[in-house]
Write a protein that holds these residues in place. Structure first.
Motif, PDB file in Angstrom:
ATOM      1  N   LEU A 211       0.832  -1.201   0.000  1.00  0.00           N
ATOM      2  CA  LEU A 211       0.000   0.000   0.000  1.00  0.00           C
ATOM      3  C   LEU A 211       0.866   1.249   0.000  1.00  0.00           C
ATOM      4  N   LEU A 212       1.975   1.220   0.732  1.00  0.00           N
ATOM      5  CA  LEU A 212       2.861   2.376   0.760  1.00  0.00           C
ATOM      6  C   LEU A 212       3.466   2.623  -0.624  1.00  0.00           C
ATOM      7  N   ALA A 213       3.845   1.547  -1.313  1.00  0.00           N
ATOM      8  CA  ALA A 213       4.358   1.691  -2.681  1.00  0.00           C
ATOM      9  C   ALA A 213       3.266   2.205  -3.614  1.00  0.00           C
ATOM     10  N   ARG A 214       2.006   1.783  -3.380  1.00  0.00           N
ATOM     11  CA  ARG A 214       0.898   2.271  -4.203  1.00  0.00           C
ATOM     12  C   ARG A 214       0.728   3.775  -4.047  1.00  0.00           C
ATOM     13  N   MET A 215       0.868   4.290  -2.821  1.00  0.00           N
ATOM     14  CA  MET A 215       0.766   5.725  -2.614  1.00  0.00           C
ATOM     15  C   MET A 215       1.878   6.475  -3.353  1.00  0.00           C
ATOM     16  N   GLN A 216       3.074   5.911  -3.367  1.00  0.00           N
ATOM     17  CA  GLN A 216       4.168   6.539  -4.101  1.00  0.00           C
ATOM     18  C   GLN A 216       3.896   6.531  -5.596  1.00  0.00           C
ATOM     19  N   ASP A 217       3.283   5.440  -6.091  1.00  0.00           N
ATOM     20  CA  ASP A 217       2.948   5.388  -7.509  1.00  0.00           C
ATOM     21  C   ASP A 217       1.903   6.446  -7.853  1.00  0.00           C
ATOM     22  N   MET A 218       0.901   6.611  -6.993  1.00  0.00           N
ATOM     23  CA  MET A 218      -0.082   7.668  -7.210  1.00  0.00           C
ATOM     24  C   MET A 218       0.602   9.034  -7.230  1.00  0.00           C
ATOM     25  N   GLU A 219       1.533   9.227  -6.328  1.00  0.00           N
ATOM     26  CA  GLU A 219       2.257  10.499  -6.255  1.00  0.00           C
ATOM     27  C   GLU A 219       2.988  10.796  -7.560  1.00  0.00           C
ATOM     28  N   PHE A 220       3.701   9.806  -8.082  1.00  0.00           N
ATOM     29  CA  PHE A 220       4.461  10.022  -9.309  1.00  0.00           C
ATOM     30  C   PHE A 220       3.548  10.210 -10.513  1.00  0.00           C
ATOM     31  N   VAL A 221       2.468   9.437 -10.588  1.00  0.00           N
ATOM     32  CA  VAL A 221       1.551   9.572 -11.720  1.00  0.00           C
ATOM     33  C   VAL A 221       0.861  10.925 -11.695  1.00  0.00           C
ATOM     34  N   ILE A 222       0.386  11.351 -10.517  1.00  0.00           N
ATOM     35  CA  ILE A 222      -0.254  12.658 -10.412  1.00  0.00           C
ATOM     36  C   ILE A 222       0.720  13.763 -10.790  1.00  0.00           C
ATOM     37  N   PHE A 223       1.953  13.645 -10.309  1.00  0.00           N
ATOM     38  CA  PHE A 223       2.946  14.675 -10.609  1.00  0.00           C
ATOM     39  C   PHE A 223       3.254  14.728 -12.101  1.00  0.00           C
ATOM     40  N   THR A 224       3.456  13.561 -12.710  1.00  0.00           N
ATOM     41  CA  THR A 224       3.853  13.555 -14.120  1.00  0.00           C
ATOM     42  C   THR A 224       2.671  13.775 -15.060  1.00  0.00           C
ATOM     43  N   GLU A 225       1.557  13.073 -14.814  1.00  0.00           N
ATOM     44  CA  GLU A 225       0.419  13.160 -15.719  1.00  0.00           C
ATOM     45  C   GLU A 225      -0.275  14.520 -15.659  1.00  0.00           C
ATOM     46  N   ILE A 226      -0.195  15.206 -14.534  1.00  0.00           N
ATOM     47  CA  ILE A 226      -0.879  16.490 -14.395  1.00  0.00           C
ATOM     48  C   ILE A 226       0.107  17.650 -14.362  1.00  0.00           C
ATOM     49  N   PHE A 227       1.034  17.614 -13.421  1.00  0.00           N
ATOM     50  CA  PHE A 227       1.903  18.770 -13.227  1.00  0.00           C
ATOM     51  C   PHE A 227       2.969  18.876 -14.318  1.00  0.00           C
ATOM     52  N   GLN A 228       3.631  17.790 -14.636  1.00  0.00           N
ATOM     53  CA  GLN A 228       4.651  17.860 -15.680  1.00  0.00           C
ATOM     54  C   GLN A 228       4.025  18.162 -17.049  1.00  0.00           C
ATOM     55  N   LYS A 229       2.931  17.488 -17.368  1.00  0.00           N
ATOM     56  CA  LYS A 229       2.265  17.771 -18.638  1.00  0.00           C
ATOM     57  C   LYS A 229       1.754  19.207 -18.686  1.00  0.00           C
ATOM     58  N   GLY A 230       1.195  19.684 -17.567  1.00  0.00           N
ATOM     59  CA  GLY A 230       0.714  21.055 -17.528  1.00  0.00           C
ATOM     60  C   GLY A 230       1.837  22.068 -17.667  1.00  0.00           C
ATOM     61  N   ARG A 231       2.985  21.750 -17.082  1.00  0.00           N
ATOM     62  CA  ARG A 231       4.110  22.686 -17.136  1.00  0.00           C
ATOM     63  C   ARG A 231       4.721  22.791 -18.528  1.00  0.00           C
ATOM     64  N   ARG A 232       4.377  21.888 -19.415  1.00  0.00           N
ATOM     65  CA  ARG A 232       4.825  22.054 -20.802  1.00  0.00           C
ATOM     66  C   ARG A 232       4.304  23.367 -21.377  1.00  0.00           C
ATOM     67  N   HIS A 233       3.115  23.792 -20.937  1.00  0.00           N
ATOM     68  CA  HIS A 233       2.537  25.052 -21.415  1.00  0.00           C
ATOM     69  C   HIS A 233       3.192  26.264 -20.764  1.00  0.00           C
ATOM     70  N   LEU A 234       3.860  26.053 -19.631  1.00  0.00           N
ATOM     71  CA  LEU A 234       4.500  27.152 -18.906  1.00  0.00           C
ATOM     72  C   LEU A 234       5.992  27.242 -19.187  1.00  0.00           C
ATOM     73  N   GLY A 235       6.546  26.238 -19.872  1.00  0.00           N
ATOM     74  CA  GLY A 235       7.989  26.225 -20.130  1.00  0.00           C
ATOM     75  C   GLY A 235       8.794  25.921 -18.895  1.00  0.00           C
ATOM     76  N   SER A 236       8.211  25.148 -17.950  1.00  0.00           N
ATOM     77  CA  SER A 236       8.894  24.914 -16.677  1.00  0.00           C
ATOM     78  C   SER A 236       8.941  23.436 -16.308  1.00  0.00           C
ATOM     79  N   VAL A 237       8.973  22.555 -17.307  1.00  0.00           N
ATOM     80  CA  VAL A 237       9.089  21.127 -17.039  1.00  0.00           C
ATOM     81  C   VAL A 237      10.362  20.865 -16.241  1.00  0.00           C
ATOM     82  N   GLY A 238      10.254  20.050 -15.198  1.00  0.00           N
ATOM     83  CA  GLY A 238      11.406  19.757 -14.356  1.00  0.00           C
ATOM     84  C   GLY A 238      12.057  18.441 -14.729  1.00  0.00           C
ATOM     85  N   MET A 239      13.268  18.251 -14.243  1.00  0.00           N
ATOM     86  CA  MET A 239      13.997  17.004 -14.459  1.00  0.00           C
ATOM     87  C   MET A 239      13.934  16.150 -13.196  1.00  0.00           C
ATOM     88  N   GLY A 240      13.810  14.849 -13.379  1.00  0.00           N
ATOM     89  CA  GLY A 240      13.846  13.912 -12.267  1.00  0.00           C
ATOM     90  C   GLY A 240      15.161  13.163 -12.252  1.00  0.00           C
TER      91      GLY A 240
END
Length: 463
Positions: A211-240
């Motif tokens: 379950l703890l690993a599942r929460m981390q997977d949700m964290e990474f998916v939310i960050f990448t699928e929403i925040f990283q994709k959204g930041r493409r429009h802002l020119g601020s995509v980050g590196m991991g």
């Protein structure tokens, strides 16, 4: 995540007289900003920027008629794999890279003075595409950034006769399992000469068993699928730190040693690349799978290290103000200030809990109370997480992840996100007292069942 931690602010301010008027309106501003920011990036994440769509279509036209993008032979891909005491996972990761059907792929493994059997495991891999760099004390164990910079010197020497814009340097962690199409996905993005870096998505490969690993997977998916994709429009995509690919000429533009000595050298690299005139790109068409932490104590230690690294990034604020512009600068500054917002959120959340207890006690004594504010608190605290949870379900449903399970896990995710309060104050105390050394997160041994979610079976044989 800031969206989950911040949404409690308004409920805290609106439910108790403990917080004065100024503090209440400050909470309103913070929560309003957090919700607006998250929902804006959610909206942007559904569609790539028009310029990126045109560039991708041009790349596809360029390779039209070829069997695959690899036939173009452009660019040369070099993957750096830093490792320290990684005997339990390193061989499977290297075998996974070697199994990718591509040409012009070189792998440079940096053994950072391991004192387990990592060196022996690496030396047993007899493949001309693999180069092992053994770092020796006292010039070793100075951080991941230092190890990557040393390996970069080797790459520069090896490819000194090739144009730097035609060489791409990737970073995959020792436990990273790159999708078979990962190299081709990155290579396609670099057909656009404006692209200086590409970050792939990240998934947790043992999410099915913890379950703890599942929460981390949700964290990474939310960050990448929403925040990283959204930041493409802002020119601020980050590196991991895992699954990043950077053009050699872009690294050269940052100086002799582009990776910093920060605890989050990847975050620093992304901020500086965004200010260097290059375009940072993100692609979820291929991902790198990594091992999630399944013990709470280890997770807290890992996240405290990351949090302290994000605090260290504040030294780049002046550079960001000078070198970045417009939406890119605004979002970069927001990212660097987010750790301090989390700390402020923790104090206001504590005030909310105190107010809630006070209201419950008063109600038990027979006083009349309007409990509608609790509904408002629930909507603000869990509403965004439910929206993000639905997005996670859409990504994960092909693996049998149910819709209602996603809604349930969204509630757990909010509680999981509050670990940021604990790790944040721990990291801040370490900063105050000047402690920067951290014990490396220990890997766990893997079974076949733990990695079946990586998209292809991994078979490990002796060389």
């Amino acid at each position: 995540m800031m969206h989950a931690q911040g949404v409690i602010l308004l409920a805290a301010g609106g439910s108790s007289s403990v917080i004065d008027t100024i503090g209440w309106w400050g909470a309103v501003a913070m929560i309003g900003t957090a919700i607006a920011y998250g929902m804006t990036l959610l909206f942007f994440s559904y569609r790539a920027p028009r310029s990126r769509r045109r560039a991708h279509e041009a790349a596809l036209r360029m390779i039209d008629g070829l069997e695959n993008a690899d036939q173009m032979g452009y660019p040369t891909m070099v993957v750096l794999v830093p490792c320290l005491n990684e005997a339990t996972v390193i061989e499977a990761s290297i075998r996974r890279l070697l199994a990718i059907p591509t040409r012009q792929l070189d792998i440079v493994v940096i053994d950072d003075a391991s004192d387990d059997t990592t060196a022996a495991v690496l030396d047993s891999i007899q493949d001309p595409r693999v180069t092992v760099l053994h770092r020796i004390p006292p010039f070793a164990r100075r951080g991941k950034g230092d190890a990557l910079n040393d390996a970069l010197r080797h790459v520069r020497r090896r490819y000194r006769d090739q144009p730097a814009e035609g060489v791409v340097v990737g970073v995959v962690d020792a436990d990273g399992r790159l999708d078979p199409e990962g190299i081709t996905t990155a290579r396609l993005a670099f057909l656009d000469p404006k692209v200086g870096a590409v970050q792939l998505g990240v998934r947790i490969n043992n999410r099915f068993h913890s379950l703890l690993a599942r929460m981390q997977d949700m964290e990474f998916v939310i960050f990448t699928e929403i925040f990283q994709k959204g930041r493409r429009h802002l020119g601020s995509v980050g590196m991991g730190g895992n699954g990043q690919f950077v053009r050699l000429s872009a690294l050269n533009s940052l100086g002799e040693r582009p990776w910093s000595d920060s605890l989050t050298e990847d975050f620093d690299l992304g901020i500086r690349l965004n200010a260097s005139g290059w375009t940072n790109e993100f692609s979820a068409e291929a991902v790198v799978h990594q091992q999630g932490v399944t013990r709470l104590r280890r997770l807290v230690r890992q996240r405290a290290r990351w949090f302290q690294g994000n605090l260290q990034a504040s030294r780049l604020i002046g550079h960001t103000v000078r070198e970045q512009h417009g939406r890119t600068r605004t979002d970069s500054l927001y990212q660097m200030l987010s750790p301090y917002l989390v700390l402020a959120t923790s104090l206001l959340t504590a005030s909310f809990v105190v107010a809630l207890v006070a209201v419950v006690l008063a109600g038990s004594e027979g006083g009349e109370r309007n409990w509608m504010w609790l509904l408002l608190a629930y909507v603000l605290a869990f509403g965004p997480a439910l929206i993000y949870g639905i997005r996670y379900w859409r990504v994960e449903k092909k693996n049998g992840f149910g819709f209602f399970r996603g809604l349930l896990y969204s509630h757990l995710y909010v509680l999981y996100s509050m670990l940021g309060y604990i790790v944040g104050w721990w990291a801040m105390l370490r900063m105050v007292f000047g402690y920067t050394g951290w014990q490396k997160t220990k890997r766990e041994s893997e079974s076949h069942e733990a990695i079946v979610g990586t998209g292809a079976e991994i078979k490990v044989h002796p060389a």
